[in-house]
Design a protein around this motif. Structure first.
Motif, short mmCIF file in Angstrom:
data_model
loop_
_atom_site.label_atom_id
_atom_site.label_comp_id
_atom_site.label_asym_id
_atom_site.label_seq_id
_atom_site.Cartn_x
_atom_site.Cartn_y
_atom_site.Cartn_z
N PHE A 54 0.83 -1.20 0.00
CA PHE A 54 0.00 0.00 0.00
C PHE A 54 0.86 1.24 0.00
N HIS A 55 0.30 2.32 -0.57
CA HIS A 55 1.07 3.56 -0.68
C HIS A 55 0.27 4.74 -0.15
N ASP A 56 -0.99 4.53 0.14
CA ASP A 56 -1.80 5.61 0.73
C ASP A 56 -2.95 4.97 1.54
N LEU A 57 -3.75 5.80 2.16
CA LEU A 57 -4.81 5.28 3.04
C LEU A 57 -5.77 4.38 2.26
N ILE A 200 -3.64 12.13 7.65
CA ILE A 200 -2.54 12.97 7.19
C ILE A 200 -2.75 13.42 5.74
N ASP A 201 -2.51 14.68 5.47
CA ASP A 201 -2.46 15.22 4.10
C ASP A 201 -3.68 14.85 3.25
N GLN A 202 -4.84 14.98 3.84
CA GLN A 202 -6.08 14.73 3.10
C GLN A 202 -6.48 16.01 2.37
N PRO A 248 3.60 7.49 13.92
CA PRO A 248 4.67 7.79 12.95
C PRO A 248 4.93 6.70 11.91
N VAL A 249 4.95 5.44 12.35
CA VAL A 249 5.28 4.39 11.36
C VAL A 249 4.14 4.21 10.36
N VAL A 254 1.59 5.34 4.65
CA VAL A 254 0.50 5.88 3.82
C VAL A 254 0.80 7.28 3.27
N THR A 255 1.93 7.88 3.72
CA THR A 255 2.35 9.16 3.12
C THR A 255 3.87 9.08 2.92
N LYS A 256 4.47 10.19 2.49
CA LYS A 256 5.90 10.13 2.19
C LYS A 256 6.76 10.23 3.46
#
Ligand code: ADE
Ligand code: ZN
Length: 337
Positions: A54-57, A200-202, A248-249, A254-256
């Motif tokens: 996975f790379h994002d939510l 985060i970052d939505q 944090p992990v 799910v973000t950079k």
């Protein structure tokens, strides 16, 4: 760094952002799949782990929900929560408030009472058997309808004494907090605590954070570090002692990045930042791992790590008297370590 991983492991701590469904380790997943005759598409631990792409939510949630099919009867929900609590003990978690997602189960035909009774059995015995005080927070899946959340709230009412609060999780995209506003206001009236994910970052992160704080009156923000974009909101959360349950992990999956800079900044301003593991089976990091990873990557001082552990109790829903007892336990631990 003048402290070790063992020091971080041994620090008394609370965990406030943990999805029980996110603690489903590959071993238990396969065991329950076998027991309940469910084909999950993977046969070995390696195959299960290889499916964690996975790379994002959104892509995370696409892996996360289908796995829950293996949870069928009360003993399965009990087994899942019990396995987490054993892990928590190894990380010296003294107190936890645990999220669960009833709609992820009722929507596939598992009765509400099966879910809550299984989880509750595990949390209610943990004080005596493991020395951990554990509570449940029922979350709504925000990508399901308002009507479904309302139905779930009604189904919960006969079991209200078994939960401590209400939360909101799943996919935030196009699902703003105001969609569920009146259910949360009702929950508050019914004596439940309220908290919401602000991932985060939505799209519209800061707008969602503002709504949660100003219009709904949440007591905590789950994640929520995008608040640094608005200094007046930062001042507000400090004044009103709103907790942040940061992970944090999970963020780094799910973000950079881990958002460590934001956490450090908020902590330095005196905000109630806490560190948690979110979905530890998927991100392969339990709470002390999260704390130690953040500490090493962002060069946290021993004092900052201690403050994060203290905040985990301060931001909890326990009484002030109990908080004082746990803070004393931390001070005693630090004196001798
Ligand atoms: N469900 C499990 N983990 C989640 C997260 N980090 N955000 C939203 N929903 C979730
Ligand atoms: Zn979460």
């Amino acid at each position: 760094m003048n402290y070790s991983k063992e020091f971080v492991m041994g620090l008394p701590k609370a965990e406030l952002h943990l999805h029980l469904e996110g603690t489903l380790e590959p071993e238990l997943k396969l065991k329950l799949a076998n027991k309940n005759h469910i084909d999950i598409g993977q046969k070995t631990i390696e195959e299960v782990k290889a499916s964690y792409q996975f790379h994002d939510l959104t892509s995370f949630l696409q892996v996360y929900y289908p796995a829950m099919n293996v949870l069928q009867d009360e003993s399965d929900f009990y087994a899942l929560a019990h396995a987490y609590l054993l892990k928590a003990k190894a990380h010296n978690v003294k107190y936890c408030e645990l999220f669960f997602d009833p709609q992820a189960h009722t929507s596939r035909g598992v009765p509400f009472k099966t879910v809550i009774n299984g989880y509750y059995k595990a949390v209610s015995e943990a004080k005596e058997t493991l020395g951990i005080e554990a509570h449940l927070i029922m979350c709504f899946l925000r990508d399901m309808s308002y009507e479904s959340a309302k139905e779930t709230y009604q189904a919960m009412l006969p079991y209200k004494d078994k939960i401590i609060g209400i939360g909101l999780d799943s996919d935030e995209r196009n699902n703003p907090p105001e969609k569920f506003k009146d259910i949360f206001l009702q929950a508050k009236k019914d004596g439940l605590h309220i908290t919401m994910h602000c991932d985060i970052d939505q799209i519209d992160s800061i707008k969602h954070i503002r709504t949660c704080l100003m219009e709904i009156g949440v007591e905590r923000l789950d994640h929520g570090t995008n608040i640094v974009e608005d200094e007046s909101l930062v001042d507000y959360v400090i004044k009103h002692k709103i907790g942040f349950t940061c992970c944090p992990v999970s963020n780094s999956f799910v973000t950079k990045d881990m958002k460590g800079k934001e956490m450090k900044y908020l902590l330095s301003k005196g905000a109630l930042v806490t560190v948690n593991s979110d979905d530890p089976a998927y991100f392969q990091s339990y709470v002390s791992d999260d704390l130690y990873t953040l500490a090493s990557k962002f060069n946290l001082s021993k004092e900052e790590v201690i403050e994060l552990a203290k905040n985990s109790f301060r931001a909890s829903f326990m009484s002030e008297a109990k908080k004082a007892e746990y803070l004393k336990q931390i001070d005693e631990y630090v004196k001798t370590h």
